[in-house]
Design a protein around this motif. Sequence first.
Motif, PDB file in Angstrom:
ATOM      1  N   SER A 103       0.951  -1.234  -0.034  1.00  0.00           N
ATOM      2  CA  SER A 103      -0.019   0.073  -0.158  1.00  0.00           C
ATOM      3  C   SER A 103       0.976   1.253   0.048  1.00  0.00           C
ATOM      4  N   ASN A 104       2.157   1.166   0.428  1.00  0.00           N
ATOM      5  CA  ASN A 104       2.997   2.423   0.087  1.00  0.00           C
ATOM      6  C   ASN A 104       3.307   2.688  -1.024  1.00  0.00           C
ATOM      7  N   ARG A 105       3.366   1.708  -2.007  1.00  0.00           N
ATOM      8  CA  ARG A 105       3.633   1.896  -3.288  1.00  0.00           C
ATOM      9  C   ARG A 105       2.653   2.047  -4.493  1.00  0.00           C
ATOM     10  N   ASP A 133      -3.458   4.269  -8.046  1.00  0.00           N
ATOM     11  CA  ASP A 133      -2.538   5.355  -7.985  1.00  0.00           C
ATOM     12  C   ASP A 133      -1.117   4.441  -7.553  1.00  0.00           C
ATOM     13  N   ILE A 134      -0.089   4.492  -8.807  1.00  0.00           N
ATOM     14  CA  ILE A 134       0.986   4.088  -8.321  1.00  0.00           C
ATOM     15  C   ILE A 134       2.200   5.131  -7.899  1.00  0.00           C
ATOM     16  N   LYS A 135       2.393   4.899  -6.674  1.00  0.00           N
ATOM     17  CA  LYS A 135       3.144   6.121  -6.014  1.00  0.00           C
ATOM     18  C   LYS A 135       4.654   6.168  -6.399  1.00  0.00           C
ATOM     19  N   SER A 136       5.269   4.968  -6.513  1.00  0.00           N
ATOM     20  CA  SER A 136       6.385   4.871  -6.912  1.00  0.00           C
ATOM     21  C   SER A 136       6.647   3.446  -7.760  1.00  0.00           C
ATOM     22  N   PHE A 137       7.268   3.364  -8.754  1.00  0.00           N
ATOM     23  CA  PHE A 137       7.670   2.146  -9.360  1.00  0.00           C
ATOM     24  C   PHE A 137       8.715   2.580 -10.641  1.00  0.00           C
ATOM     25  N   PHE A 138       9.833   2.941 -10.153  1.00  0.00           N
ATOM     26  CA  PHE A 138      11.004   3.027 -11.112  1.00  0.00           C
ATOM     27  C   PHE A 138      10.741   4.089 -12.299  1.00  0.00           C
ATOM     28  N   GLY A 139      10.160   5.008 -12.052  1.00  0.00           N
ATOM     29  CA  GLY A 139       9.710   5.799 -13.098  1.00  0.00           C
ATOM     30  C   GLY A 139       8.692   5.503 -14.127  1.00  0.00           C
ATOM     31  N   PHE A 140       7.998   4.493 -13.979  1.00  0.00           N
ATOM     32  CA  PHE A 140       7.144   3.738 -14.837  1.00  0.00           C
ATOM     33  C   PHE A 140       5.720   3.862 -14.606  1.00  0.00           C
ATOM     34  N   SER A 142       2.969   5.801 -14.616  1.00  0.00           N
ATOM     35  CA  SER A 142       1.859   5.944 -15.571  1.00  0.00           C
ATOM     36  C   SER A 142       1.736   4.846 -16.440  1.00  0.00           C
ATOM     37  N   THR A 143       2.687   4.231 -17.038  1.00  0.00           N
ATOM     38  CA  THR A 143       2.600   2.813 -17.592  1.00  0.00           C
ATOM     39  C   THR A 143       2.075   1.673 -16.951  1.00  0.00           C
ATOM     40  N   VAL A 144       2.474   1.625 -15.860  1.00  0.00           N
ATOM     41  CA  VAL A 144       2.042   0.498 -14.807  1.00  0.00           C
ATOM     42  C   VAL A 144       0.528   0.837 -14.469  1.00  0.00           C
ATOM     43  N   GLU A 145       0.263   1.991 -14.011  1.00  0.00           N
ATOM     44  CA  GLU A 145      -1.279   2.599 -13.803  1.00  0.00           C
ATOM     45  C   GLU A 145      -2.142   1.905 -14.830  1.00  0.00           C
ATOM     46  N   LYS A 146      -1.783   2.178 -16.208  1.00  0.00           N
ATOM     47  CA  LYS A 146      -2.685   1.793 -17.478  1.00  0.00           C
ATOM     48  C   LYS A 146      -2.666   0.352 -17.491  1.00  0.00           C
ATOM     49  N   ILE A 147      -1.498  -0.267 -17.276  1.00  0.00           N
ATOM     50  CA  ILE A 147      -1.277  -2.013 -17.352  1.00  0.00           C
ATOM     51  C   ILE A 147      -2.287  -2.263 -16.448  1.00  0.00           C
ATOM     52  N   ALA A 148      -2.202  -1.968 -15.179  1.00  0.00           N
ATOM     53  CA  ALA A 148      -2.665  -2.658 -14.068  1.00  0.00           C
ATOM     54  C   ALA A 148      -4.571  -2.187 -14.121  1.00  0.00           C
ATOM     55  N   MET A 149      -4.737  -1.259 -14.707  1.00  0.00           N
ATOM     56  CA  MET A 149      -6.244  -1.006 -14.728  1.00  0.00           C
ATOM     57  C   MET A 149      -6.739  -1.576 -15.956  1.00  0.00           C
ATOM     58  N   LYS A 150      -6.009  -2.007 -16.791  1.00  0.00           N
ATOM     59  CA  LYS A 150      -6.433  -2.810 -18.247  1.00  0.00           C
ATOM     60  C   LYS A 150      -6.760  -4.244 -17.522  1.00  0.00           C
ATOM     61  N   GLN A 151      -5.852  -4.516 -16.701  1.00  0.00           N
ATOM     62  CA  GLN A 151      -5.784  -6.016 -16.091  1.00  0.00           C
ATOM     63  C   GLN A 151      -7.073  -6.037 -15.232  1.00  0.00           C
ATOM     64  N   GLY A 635      11.597   0.786  -0.823  1.00  0.00           N
ATOM     65  CA  GLY A 635      11.199   0.360   0.553  1.00  0.00           C
ATOM     66  C   GLY A 635      11.676  -1.089   0.650  1.00  0.00           C
ATOM     67  N   SER A 636      12.413  -1.488   1.889  1.00  0.00           N
ATOM     68  CA  SER A 636      12.800  -2.929   2.136  1.00  0.00           C
ATOM     69  C   SER A 636      11.508  -3.681   2.236  1.00  0.00           C
ATOM     70  N   GLU A 637      10.589  -2.996   2.720  1.00  0.00           N
ATOM     71  CA  GLU A 637       9.447  -4.080   3.138  1.00  0.00           C
ATOM     72  C   GLU A 637       8.570  -4.511   1.580  1.00  0.00           C
ATOM     73  N   ASP A 638       8.991  -3.606   0.580  1.00  0.00           N
ATOM     74  CA  ASP A 638       8.400  -4.168  -0.708  1.00  0.00           C
ATOM     75  C   ASP A 638       9.005  -5.256  -1.296  1.00  0.00           C
ATOM     76  N   PHE A 639      10.408  -5.251  -1.052  1.00  0.00           N
ATOM     77  CA  PHE A 639      11.236  -5.931  -1.863  1.00  0.00           C
ATOM     78  C   PHE A 639      12.084  -6.679  -1.088  1.00  0.00           C
ATOM     79  N   ARG A 640      11.606  -7.505  -0.181  1.00  0.00           N
ATOM     80  CA  ARG A 640      12.241  -8.402   0.891  1.00  0.00           C
ATOM     81  C   ARG A 640      12.837  -9.444  -0.028  1.00  0.00           C
ATOM     82  N   GLY A 641      14.223  -9.564   0.741  1.00  0.00           N
ATOM     83  CA  GLY A 641      14.847 -10.606  -0.231  1.00  0.00           C
ATOM     84  C   GLY A 641      15.739 -10.124  -1.587  1.00  0.00           C
ATOM     85  N   SER A 642      15.329  -8.946  -2.026  1.00  0.00           N
ATOM     86  CA  SER A 642      15.930  -8.457  -3.138  1.00  0.00           C
ATOM     87  C   SER A 642      16.968  -7.486  -2.850  1.00  0.00           C
TER      88      SER A 642
END
Length: 674
Positions: A103-105, A133-140, A142-151, A635-642
């Motif tokens: 939820s923080n992203r 609303d995509i808060k932070s996703f490597f600069g993508f 707007s693209t991810v928002e459209k993809i996710a809404m389509k899905q 954030g570390s909580e989003d990418f645990r193990g990464s």
Amino acid sequence: MVQKYQSPVRVYKHPFELVMAAYERRFPTCHLIPMFVDSDVISEETSEDRSFHRIERRCKLDVDAPRLLKRIAGVDYVYFIQKNSLNHRERTLHIESHNETFSNRVIIHELCCYSVHPENEEWTCFEQSASLDIKSFFGFESTVEKIAMKQYASSIKKVGSHTAFFKNHIHTCWFIFQLAIVDDLEPESNLNGAKQHLCLDKLDADYIKRYLGDLTPLQESCLIRLRRWLQETHKDEHILRFLRARDFNIDKAREILCQSLTWRKQHQVDYLLDTWSSPHVLHDYYTGGWHHHDKDGRPLYILRLGHMDTKGLVRALGEESLLRHVLSINEEGLRRCEENTKVFGRPISCWTCLVDLEGLNMRHLWRPGVKALLRIIEVVEANYPETLGRLLILRAPRVFPVLWTLVSPFIDENTRKKFLIYAGNDYQGPGGLVDYIDKEIIPDFLGGECMCEVPEGGLVPKSLYRTAEELENDEIRLWTETIYQSASIFKGAPHELLIEIIDASSVITWDFDVCKGDVIFNIYHSKRAPQPPRKDPLATHGITSPAGNNVQLIDKSWLLGQDYSMVESPLTCKEGESVQGSHVTRWPGFYILQWKFHSMPACATTNLPRVDDVLATLQVSSHKCKVMYYTEVLGSEDFRGSMTSLESSHSGFSQLSAATTSSSQSQSNSMISR
């Protein structure tokens, strides 16, 4: 930009109370909705007269992704919070949902409403809206928002209600019934009779078995009907791919096939193998090629994506050349399938692709490169359906879920089912590579004994880069419209960027190009916030900034080691270099990224100056450098193990750099990519 979805009003021809009874049956689980795994009641209240009921649940959903991908992302399930308000007197149910996971992203907010039909009290209306609303996703974002809404829009059509399940079942039965009475056939006629009536030119059974594979009478009928409708000579194998891609729905298959045939004529794709000559840079730096065949006789294509300099290829060739090269690969694949069909004596209509991701890192998520990749996927999916028999993804790193999130929505659902993903060396054991490829032809770089002629890749020399003027208009836009910011660096006036870290073990990533001059890149940490930047940072040096994009944060009175500390070794970056890297933060506080003017050292010898030294001196005299940069905090909580893969992502190309540029051999810091 927030993406929004608003559904049309659905009408269920059932009373409100009956619809509510059906709705409640999905809790706590529902076998008709497999993705809805479980739900727990968080809070519940009912009015004294029991006319109003409010309940809050935590719902557990099974995400649609391969098991390995879930493990890499650190999640097996996605959790949503759902609040339901049921008013028996007004006969309404209001549902409000939002995501708890990530939820923080990502913020997903959904509103649904069941109510009585305004003109018929025995019917129920359903409305649905959602925002993303995509808060932070490597600069993508707007693209991810459209993809996710389509899905999202696609998925809600599948699980809107229990009645949809029965409606789909009835529709399927009616479709089969219609096939039986085509052209006024009697309902009791069998499908073989329908096939004979529709297709007087029945395909020869031996021909089907030899070149097309097993087809049911219904599938054979669809193939011949579509071939006759085209009134042209087209290969049955080609038509059959489009039918299979649309589950033998003739109308849908005909639509996409006609679009593809128009596209092929418009771009002369039928003559591509005879007319297309790959640029020399592709022969040397495109890390893909054909390599024997798999155990099923399918042509095998190997792509060493982790070793490919995607940014260099886009800068040297442009998007259009890369697309045509990929199309030539697909055309070559079709030709090889025909050849293997003759060699093995059985129909071979698709190929196997092996993708080695060793070396894949954040560098491969360069935005113009990803946009070019998405366009290539879109074109291939539209014009080469059912040509991929199996995709083996080997040595997937922990950063792979980011790339998968971006590209998977553009890949057909049937195609995604053919993906097999292996992390680390899992592919070497039982159930791995040897199950699909003979041991004798496993490439040497994967532990086999067969020499593979696929190029090893490397960094594309900057001398091969094309200028913006040499690229097509869309390629100019692809390069210039980026998420990067520009900054000027002057002698005595560095440019500094402030990043506040709340949680330790967050990851700061950066990607910058040195457009002019040489700079030194530093990262500092301070427990206290710097003062707001000075309006005229160059006034004390007698220089006026022409662009106003130079910011200084570290006060002159601050002492290094007392007021702030250095957390990374200084990195010297030459003009024209691209630098990617990351830093896992150890403490909360304020981190300052600094680009500083690099002064050339005094000549240590008495020899006459070289031409390069004179040019360097003239460059220094300009007292100005320029960089384009982009930063991201994960954030570390989003990418645990990464964290390990992110921290080392900038070293993925350091070995390639060492092999292609002598200067990089002296760089101990692996953040320099080239």
